[in-house]
Design an enzyme around this catalytic site. Structure first.
Site, PDB file in Angstrom:
ATOM      1  N   LYS A 102      64.667  52.902  67.200  1.00  0.00           N
ATOM      2  CA  LYS A 102      63.403  52.667  66.407  1.00  0.00           C
ATOM      3  C   LYS A 102      61.948  52.137  68.191  1.00  0.00           C
ATOM      4  O   LYS A 102      62.020  51.919  68.328  1.00  0.00           O
ATOM      5  CB  LYS A 102      63.157  51.840  65.373  1.00  0.00           C
ATOM      6  N   GLU A 125      66.880  43.118  77.700  1.00  0.00           N
ATOM      7  CA  GLU A 125      66.127  43.286  78.935  1.00  0.00           C
ATOM      8  C   GLU A 125      64.888  43.243  78.141  1.00  0.00           C
ATOM      9  O   GLU A 125      64.138  43.400  77.026  1.00  0.00           O
ATOM     10  CB  GLU A 125      66.132  44.831  78.936  1.00  0.00           C
TER      11      GLU A 125
END
Length: 503
Positions: free
Chosen positions: A194, A270
């Site tokens: 995505k 992250e």
């Protein structure tokens, strides 16, 4: 300093506007419309104008993509191919990206305001090399033979984790695509990607190239759409085995929560950063001030590891400030297709307004604005490099991730003081240490709680260098062979042995 290239509204000759070839979802090897038929607009940040209308994927489209990925994993050839065969296809994929680098660079430049020539020469070739690095690892995944303490023979297998959901940010779409897709493909996983709604174009182009390279249908699926719908559907999907997310800490919490409330799928995150860039008084001021500028303003500050908290030892503080301001005023802001430009526009209107809001907060809280602010003489989302002095640790601009070209310069006296202040943050992604004293470099690098420490350099990435965060900057490591581990399960196998002369 601004470029004069398009102040009159006329497109200069160096602009290479790409033809937008791919605007639909890529599911099971085909480009298809979203089930709802809805689209969203992707915007050129140079002008605020629409580039193209992109298919808007939703939960139902994610379901189709996951179904294709599950079929490809459970019954398709990809996880069952020898690693050497996966390597060949991945290397072909990398070669095709190389062959189309100019067009892909133009897509990322027009979609995200990134510098075209940097993309063409550095960022996309770097992504290609990481794909090749991962391809080289595909046939080197193996377990270990175990030394048991009784009459058992045992070993471990490292198996692909399954169907992976990748949620990619908008600040480095090509680099992040390779960082996530590369090791997952090498491990034998299938996936749903995505891309960020702000920068969907290059991911769709990569899907096209992957099919040309021979990647089996269903292995790589790309669903464009919004985070609150398509991204949320990935995070909560019961048939996705792992999610990898790069983005804000706030959204990372939601991803982790959704994963826990669904099928307890593992997550790698992250997230944000507020990295310290520490300058001791024994350095070359001219050289390190240039590095500090790069550390904050590269990619228009839209980078999670920006060294935007610049700590300068008191002995050179005033001299360092003068150099910073002098160089910031010479920093060229303008059209990202212009080879003389060092900084393009912020990615969209929302980010542009967010950065300007932080600049106003900095002024209101008492920091001194030395240079920078809004550019008023051009269309688009351009902001000058902005530097604040007289910044205290409790000010908003020193605590919050701005994700824009805004630097805070702080004064310190001692090693002990700067270690404490550098660590006084909820983040722990990166840090820079500038000194000619090896003892100071060793002490500070071991004291800063961050995932990567750069000594007398910054942004020193390499394919073999693992990257990830401490604290609220997330967990998991990307890049390096460490990245493969995020997409592999360890299975232990034991069997009795009888009448063996040794264990």
């Amino acid at each position: 300093m601004s470029s004069e290239s398009n102040g009159n509204g006329v497109e200069p000759s160096y602009v290479k506007i790409p033809q937008i070839k791919f605007t639909k979802l890529f599911i099971n090897g085909e480009f298809v419309e979203s089930l709802s038929g809805k689209t969203f607009e992707t915007i050129d940040p140079r002008t605020g104008e629409v580039i193209a209308k992109i298919s808007e994927g939703d939960k139902e489209d994610i379901d189709l993509a996951v179904k294709a990925a599950r079929q490809a994993f459970d019954h398709g050839p990809w996880p069952r191919l020898p690693g050497s065969e996966r390597r060949k296809i991945m290397l072909k994929f990398a070669d095709l990206i190389d062959e189309n680098v100019e067009e892909i660079a133009a897509l990322d430049a027009i979609d995200g305001g990134k510098l075209y020539f940097f993309l063409k020469i550095v960022e996309i070739p770097g992504a290609v090399e990481f794909l090749r690095y991962c391809a080289g690892a595909a046939d080197k995944i193996h377990g270990t033979t175990l030394k048991m303490s009784r009459e058992l023979q045992a070993y471990t297998l490292r198996e692909p984790i399954g169907v992976v959901g990748h949620i990619i940010p908008w600040n480095s779409p090509s680099h992040m695509f390779a960082m996530k897709v590369g090791p997952a493909l090498a491990a034998g996983c299938t996936m749903v990607v995505k891309p960020a709604e702000q920068t969907p174009l290059s991911a769709l182009y990569y899907a096209h190239l992957a099919k040309l390279a021979g990647l089996p249908d269903g292995v790589l699926n790309v669903v464009t759409g919004y985070g609150r719908t398509a991204g949320a559907a990935i995070s909560s999907h019961m048939d996705i085995d792992k999610v990898s997310f790069t983005g804000s800490t706030e959204v990372g919490r939601l991803v982790m929560q959704a994963a826990a409330l669904s099928n307890l799928k593992p997550v790698s995150l992250e997230l944000g950063g507020k990295s310290p860039f520490i300058v001791f008084d024994d350095v070359d001021v001219d050289q390190i001030s240039s590095l500090a500028l790069q550390g904050t303003f590269i990619n228009k500050g839209e980078i999670c590891i920006a060294g935007s908290r610049v700590f300068v030892q008191e002995g050179i503080y005033d001299k360092f400030l003068i150099k910073l301001v002098e160089k910031a005023k010479a920093w060229v802001v303008g059209d990202p297709f212009d080879p003389s430009v060092q900084q393009g526009p912020q990615v969209d209107k929302n980010q542009y307004e967010r950065v300007l809001k932080f600049i106003e907060i900095g002024k209101k809280e008492g920091a001194t604005l030395l240079t920078g602010g809004k550019l008023s003489n051009r269309k688009g989302y351009y902001i000058e490099p902005t530097i604040f002095s007289d910044v205290s640790d409790d000010m908003t601009i020193a605590k919050e991730e701005i994700f824009g070209p805004v630097m805070s310069v702080l004064k310190f006296k001692t090693v002990e003081e700067v270690i404490k202040r550098a660590n006084a943050t909820k983040y722990g992604l990166a840090a820079g240490i500038m000194t000619n004293d090896l003892n100071i470099a060793n002490r500070v690098s071991r004291s800063i709680r961050s995932g990567v420490i750069w000594i007398n350099c910054y942004f020193a990435f390499d394919n073999d260098l693992p990257f990830g965060g401490y604290k609220m900057s997330g967990f998991g490591r990307e890049m390096g062979l460490e990245s493969l581990n995020m997409y592999l399960q360890v299975k232990s196998v034991a069997t009795p042995i009888y009448n063996s002369p040794w264990l």
